[in-house]
Structures are given as structure tokens and as C-alpha cells.
Write an enzyme that holds these catalytic residues in place. Structure first.
Site, short mmCIF file in Angstrom:
data_model
loop_
_atom_site.label_atom_id
_atom_site.label_comp_id
_atom_site.label_asym_id
_atom_site.label_seq_id
_atom_site.Cartn_x
_atom_site.Cartn_y
_atom_site.Cartn_z
CE LYS A 34 -3.26 -2.65 2.69
NZ LYS A 34 -3.84 -2.81 4.01
N GLY A 46 1.10 6.54 0.12
CA GLY A 46 0.49 5.42 0.81
C GLY A 46 -1.01 5.63 0.82
#
Length: 175
Positions: A34, A46
Site C-alpha cells: 500500500k 500510501g
């Protein structure tokens, strides 16, 4: 559900995220990535939220970064405008932390582009835990990566939607 934290300290900026992907009460995957580098490795991002939505936003952000090279704030503001006004993008459910050598920003679907004063930002289900932990660690003598790693570990111990399989990316910060 996820946790992403960004820490800026000691000439470095770090973005760390966990790897858990959940569907309701079920863990589907433990090692999702992520956190990524964009713009030829000069920008860290992110995301938290729906995976497909986050990928769509990452692609849009990359296009804005190409359109406005070296202008992170401008690229993020333009993305936030599109996200808020575009009929398709408006329905996306995700948040992003974006950082380069000099800025850390949080982007939301409500059109927010937020710049934390202390260089620490966190999003996702465990975001508040990671944020509190990172802030508590600012006077610990740890470097940015150690602070981010410890903050993520604390969040993973508390939040059931956060695991300990971290992806961590860093950049040298502007001095």
C-alpha cells in the site's frame, strides 16, 4: 481498512503501511503493498480505503505529477479538485498520504489537501494509533524509519485491521 503513517525527521521522510487486506471480518491477504514510489522515485504515497479506488487515485496522481513536475502541492490540489468535482472520482473511497523531499500531504475525497505542521501524518483504521505513537516518539532519538516502524507496530497491536507485514519507503528530505 489499513494503517499508513509518514514521519519526517533527521533529513529523511518515511512512509510505512501495513499489508492486511480485509473483507468484512475476514483477512483476504497479509502482504499487500500500500506504499509506493511515484514520479521516478521522488514522491512517496500510501493509501487507505478501497483497493481499486486507491489504484485509480494513484494513477491520477501520477498523471498530475507528470503535468506539474516538481510541484507536489499543485499536483495534489489539482487531483483533489478533480476528486471532489468529477462524477466518477467523487464516489471513490480512499485517502492518501503523499510526500516528497520537502512536503507531506494528506489527500481526502472531500477535497482536503492537508499539510501536518509536525511532519507526521497517518490515515486508515489504525491511523490515530500510529499518529499518537509517532508523535510520542519524536523526542526518543530514533530516526524517521525507526519511529515509523515502531508507530506501525503499536497500531498493529491495537487495530484488528492492521497487521505487522510492513512496507516502508523513504527519501532524503530537503534541508
Amino acid at each position: 481498512m489499513t494503517t499508513v503513517v509518514s514521519v519526517r525527521s533527521g533529513g529523511k521522510v518515511v512512509v510505512a503501511g501495513d499489508g492486511q487486506v480485509s473483507l468484512g471480518q475476514t483477512v483476504i491477504k497479509h502482504s499487500a503493498r500500500k506504499v509506493r514510489k511515484l514520479a521516478g522515485g521522488t514522491v512517496l504515497t500510501g493509501f487507505a480505503g478501497a483497493t481499486a479506488d486507491a489504484f485509480t487515485l494513484s494513477e491520477r496522481l501520477e498523471a498530475k505529477l507528470e503535468q506539474y513536475p516538481g510541484q507536489l502541492m499543485r499536483a495534489c490540489v489539482e487531483l483533489a479538485k478533480d476528486w471532489r468535482t468529477d462524477r466518477y472520482l467523487r464516489r471513490l473511497e480512499a485517502m492518501m498520504i503523499v510526500a516528497d523531499a520537502s512536503e507531506t500531504l494528506i489527500l481526502t475525497g472531500t477535497g482536503d489537501v492537508l499539510s501536518p505542521e509536525d511532519g507526521i501524518a497517518a490515515i486508515g483504521s489504525g491511523g490515530n494509533y500510529a499518529l499518537a505513537a509517532a508523535r510520542a516518539l519524536t523526542d526518543s532519538g530514533k530516526d524517521a524509519e525507526e519511529m515509523a516502524r515502531r508507530a506501525m507496530a503499536i497500531a498493529a497491536d491495537i487495530c484488528v485491521y492492521t497487521n505487522s507485514d510492513f512496507t516502508i519507503e523513504s527519501l532524503e528530505a530537503a534541508r
